[in-house]
Design a protein around this motif. Structure first.
Motif, mmCIF file in Angstrom:
data_model
loop_
_atom_site.group_PDB
_atom_site.id
_atom_site.type_symbol
_atom_site.label_atom_id
_atom_site.label_comp_id
_atom_site.label_asym_id
_atom_site.label_seq_id
_atom_site.Cartn_x
_atom_site.Cartn_y
_atom_site.Cartn_z
ATOM 1 N N TRP A 190 0.822 -1.211 0.000
ATOM 2 C CA TRP A 190 0.000 0.000 0.000
ATOM 3 C C TRP A 190 0.859 1.266 0.000
ATOM 4 O O TRP A 190 0.341 2.373 0.079
ATOM 5 C CB TRP A 190 -0.926 -0.011 1.211
ATOM 6 C CG TRP A 190 -1.801 -1.229 1.204
ATOM 7 C CD1 TRP A 190 -2.949 -1.427 0.496
ATOM 8 C CD2 TRP A 190 -1.566 -2.451 1.918
ATOM 9 N NE1 TRP A 190 -3.452 -2.681 0.721
ATOM 10 C CE2 TRP A 190 -2.614 -3.335 1.588
ATOM 11 C CE3 TRP A 190 -0.573 -2.888 2.800
ATOM 12 C CZ2 TRP A 190 -2.699 -4.635 2.111
ATOM 13 C CZ3 TRP A 190 -0.661 -4.177 3.322
ATOM 14 C CH2 TRP A 190 -1.700 -5.023 2.978
ATOM 15 N N SER A 191 2.169 1.106 -0.118
ATOM 16 C CA SER A 191 3.080 2.249 0.000
ATOM 17 C C SER A 191 2.900 3.259 -1.129
ATOM 18 O O SER A 191 2.905 4.470 -0.896
ATOM 19 C CB SER A 191 4.533 1.765 0.043
ATOM 20 O OG SER A 191 4.776 1.008 1.208
ATOM 21 N N SER A 192 2.759 2.785 -2.357
ATOM 22 C CA SER A 192 2.593 3.719 -3.475
ATOM 23 C C SER A 192 1.351 4.572 -3.310
ATOM 24 O O SER A 192 1.374 5.787 -3.520
ATOM 25 C CB SER A 192 2.528 2.958 -4.805
ATOM 26 O OG SER A 192 3.790 2.432 -5.162
ATOM 27 N N ALA A 193 0.240 3.941 -2.931
ATOM 28 C CA ALA A 193 -1.020 4.675 -2.788
ATOM 29 C C ALA A 193 -0.939 5.710 -1.678
ATOM 30 O O ALA A 193 -1.526 6.795 -1.785
ATOM 31 C CB ALA A 193 -2.164 3.704 -2.523
ATOM 32 N N LEU A 194 -0.207 5.402 -0.606
ATOM 33 C CA LEU A 194 -0.052 6.373 0.474
ATOM 34 C C LEU A 194 0.874 7.513 0.067
ATOM 35 O O LEU A 194 0.629 8.674 0.382
ATOM 36 C CB LEU A 194 0.496 5.685 1.724
ATOM 37 C CG LEU A 194 -0.475 4.777 2.476
ATOM 38 C CD1 LEU A 194 0.252 4.049 3.601
ATOM 39 C CD2 LEU A 194 -1.633 5.587 3.042
ATOM 40 N N ALA A 195 1.948 7.173 -0.644
ATOM 41 C CA ALA A 195 2.911 8.192 -1.036
ATOM 42 C C ALA A 195 2.369 9.106 -2.120
ATOM 43 O O ALA A 195 2.694 10.306 -2.161
ATOM 44 C CB ALA A 195 4.207 7.538 -1.508
ATOM 45 N N ASP A 196 1.532 8.560 -2.998
ATOM 46 C CA ASP A 196 0.952 9.373 -4.080
ATOM 47 C C ASP A 196 -0.480 8.923 -4.335
ATOM 48 O O ASP A 196 -0.730 8.027 -5.142
ATOM 49 C CB ASP A 196 1.779 9.230 -5.365
ATOM 50 C CG ASP A 196 1.234 10.102 -6.492
ATOM 51 O OD1 ASP A 196 0.303 10.906 -6.241
ATOM 52 O OD2 ASP A 196 1.721 9.980 -7.623
ATOM 53 N N PRO A 197 -1.439 9.522 -3.657
ATOM 54 C CA PRO A 197 -2.846 9.132 -3.819
ATOM 55 C C PRO A 197 -3.376 9.313 -5.229
ATOM 56 O O PRO A 197 -4.400 8.723 -5.584
ATOM 57 C CB PRO A 197 -3.583 10.058 -2.838
ATOM 58 C CG PRO A 197 -2.555 10.490 -1.847
ATOM 59 C CD PRO A 197 -1.268 10.565 -2.621
ATOM 60 N N THR A 198 -2.696 10.108 -6.054
ATOM 61 C CA THR A 198 -3.172 10.312 -7.432
ATOM 62 C C THR A 198 -2.951 9.076 -8.296
ATOM 63 O O THR A 198 -3.563 8.939 -9.351
ATOM 64 C CB THR A 198 -2.455 11.496 -8.092
ATOM 65 O OG1 THR A 198 -1.077 11.160 -8.352
ATOM 66 C CG2 THR A 198 -2.531 12.743 -7.215
ATOM 67 N N GLY A 199 -2.045 8.196 -7.887
ATOM 68 C CA GLY A 199 -1.754 6.998 -8.662
ATOM 69 C C GLY A 199 -0.747 7.191 -9.766
ATOM 70 O O GLY A 199 -0.420 6.241 -10.490
ATOM 71 N N GLU A 200 -0.231 8.408 -9.925
ATOM 72 C CA GLU A 200 0.749 8.641 -10.991
ATOM 73 C C GLU A 200 2.084 7.963 -10.682
ATOM 74 O O GLU A 200 2.803 7.557 -11.591
ATOM 75 C CB GLU A 200 0.948 10.146 -11.182
ATOM 76 C CG GLU A 200 -0.271 10.859 -11.740
ATOM 77 C CD GLU A 200 -0.001 12.332 -11.986
ATOM 78 O OE1 GLU A 200 1.177 12.729 -11.989
ATOM 79 O OE2 GLU A 200 -0.970 13.090 -12.167
ATOM 80 N N TRP A 201 2.417 7.880 -9.407
ATOM 81 C CA TRP A 201 3.658 7.210 -8.991
ATOM 82 C C TRP A 201 3.259 5.930 -8.285
ATOM 83 O O TRP A 201 2.802 5.940 -7.149
ATOM 84 C CB TRP A 201 4.453 8.123 -8.053
ATOM 85 C CG TRP A 201 5.823 7.602 -7.724
ATOM 86 C CD1 TRP A 201 6.933 7.635 -8.514
ATOM 87 C CD2 TRP A 201 6.237 6.979 -6.498
ATOM 88 N NE1 TRP A 201 8.006 7.059 -7.863
ATOM 89 C CE2 TRP A 201 7.604 6.655 -6.629
ATOM 90 C CE3 TRP A 201 5.584 6.670 -5.305
ATOM 91 C CZ2 TRP A 201 8.333 6.031 -5.605
ATOM 92 C CZ3 TRP A 201 6.297 6.044 -4.293
ATOM 93 C CH2 TRP A 201 7.658 5.734 -4.450
ATOM 94 N N SER A 202 3.388 4.806 -8.974
ATOM 95 C CA SER A 202 2.836 3.559 -8.428
ATOM 96 C C SER A 202 3.732 2.356 -8.718
ATOM 97 O O SER A 202 3.305 1.396 -9.362
ATOM 98 C CB SER A 202 1.441 3.305 -9.000
ATOM 99 O OG SER A 202 1.490 3.299 -10.431
ATOM 100 N N PRO A 203 4.985 2.387 -8.269
ATOM 101 C CA PRO A 203 5.882 1.272 -8.563
ATOM 102 C C PRO A 203 5.715 0.053 -7.665
ATOM 103 O O PRO A 203 6.316 -0.990 -7.945
ATOM 104 C CB PRO A 203 7.267 1.894 -8.366
ATOM 105 C CG PRO A 203 7.044 2.940 -7.342
ATOM 106 C CD PRO A 203 5.682 3.489 -7.603
ATOM 107 N N VAL A 204 4.931 0.150 -6.600
ATOM 108 C CA VAL A 204 4.739 -0.984 -5.696
ATOM 109 C C VAL A 204 3.315 -1.497 -5.821
ATOM 110 O O VAL A 204 2.357 -0.731 -5.757
ATOM 111 C CB VAL A 204 5.019 -0.596 -4.224
ATOM 112 C CG1 VAL A 204 4.937 -1.837 -3.333
ATOM 113 C CG2 VAL A 204 6.376 0.065 -4.086
#
Length: 359
Positions: A190-204
């Motif tokens: 869930w780290s990507s979603a927490l770090a970037d809620p927009t979903g543009e940065w989603s490597p995990v």
């Protein structure tokens, strides 16, 4: 106000909190459920070498950390590889000092692991495969982090608070702001979603798995960490077994979607019994489902989140969380304290992550 707020109470988060506190930083860790509630408490129970050069240093340091805090002893149980691709373990182990791969014919295999089915051969890789009860490592490191002054709060779901492009703490569901100079997201898949809620940065992303704990009949046991090396998975499951003091952990499944635990547990037990016939008489203790955090290139993600000042991430260890997490937490702590740079292979903006790596 803390120097650092850590979001996530798995093996990576508690390790980072430990090393931050050891360095004298004030640190608050916020965990949505409980320490080791997810993959760090529902894994296969084995600390083992990934057999690749990029992650090997993380493994070696993590083993040293586990030893330092009494999670494991000096002697490994050994990794017993069976299946059509078992010979690949010989080449894989040859690249690393301390590992020795010993091919075994059917008779030799049953000599070292008497419960194995007849007619199989395999490879015994010495020097790796340290049994550790699924949640034990995480709880032990969390205990040490608390002793060093870290504040660990369970049952608090929080997200990074970003103001003007800079992380200023973590905002809990009840509206409380846990202010901090820097924020580390160590929340597994869930780290990507927490770090970037927009979903543009989603490597995990999440790779789901089911494991089982079984009790073998009295007088029977498994001596080594055992893995079936064969691709692709048969019906989504592949045989693995880890002996612990009171149970044997069986696995595992790999699915993109959340699995039906009952269905996959039955499939795991059925496949495992092909290799360990005694499992037909085993008592099921429990099954567990968790999401493993994976990245496109299979390597952990450590360091600053692109485009947001003072927001960092540490995630993406796949099935090797307890094997690589302590060293990753140490690296994350050093980067947060400006004591070292992120290793290039684990950088958050590396090209091998693909399009989702860049905010």
């Amino acid at each position: 106000m803390s120097d650092v707020v850590v979001i996530g109470g798995g093996i990576v988060g508690v390790s980072a909190a430990l090393f931050l506190a050891e360095a004298g930083a004030s640190v608050t860790l916020l965990e949505a459920e409980a320490v080791a509630a997810a993959a760090s408490g529902r894994n296969a129970g084995s600390i083992q070498h990934p057999m690749d050069a990029v992650r090997s240093e993380l493994y070696e340091e993590s083993v040293a950390i586990h030893r330092r805090f009494g999670v494991i002893g000096d002697e490994a149980a050994g990794l017993l590889v069976v299946g059509p691709d078992a010979d690949a373990a010989v080449a894989g182990a040859a690249a690393f000092p301390g590992l020795r791969a010993e091919p075994l014919d059917a008779a030799a295999l049953r000599a070292v692991e008497p419960e194995m089915a007849e007619g199989l051969d395999g490879v015994l890789v010495h020097g790796t495969g340290y049994p550790a009860h699924p949640a034990a490592a995480t709880h032990r490191l969390a205990e040490e982090a608390r002793a060093l002054g870290a504040t660990i709060v369970e049952g608090v779901r929080a997200v990074p608070e970003v103001v003007g492009g800079r992380a200023v703490g973590a905002r809990a569901d009840d509206g409380t702001l846990h202010a901090a100079d820097r924020v580390l997201v160590a929340a597994g898949p869930w780290s990507s979603a927490l770090a970037d809620p927009t979903g543009e940065w989603s490597p995990v992303s999440a790779l789901w798995g089911v494991t089982m704990q079984v009790a073998l009949p009295p007088g029977h046991g498994v001596r080594h960490r055992i893995e079936e090396w064969d691709e692709p998975f048969d019906a989504g499951v592949q045989f693995e077994a880890t002996p612990l003091d009171d149970v044997t952990v069986l696995g595992a499944s790999r699915t993109i979607e959340t699995p039906d635990e009952t269905t996959y547990a039955a499939a795991i037990l059925s496949r495992a019994a092909r290799f360990l016939p005694i499992l037909a008489s085993a008592r099921t203790v429990k099954a567990a489902t968790c999401a493993r955090p994976v990245t496109p290139d299979g390597l952990p993600l450590l360091g600053p989140v692109p485009g947001v000042e003072d927001l960092h991430v540490a995630a993406g260890h796949g099935p090797y969380g307890i094997s690589l997490g302590p060293a990753s937490g140490r690296i994350a702590a050093d980067v947060l304290l400006d004591r070292s740079a992120v290793p290039t292979a684990f950088a958050t903006d590396r090209p091998s992550l693909g399009r989702g790596a860049h905010a």
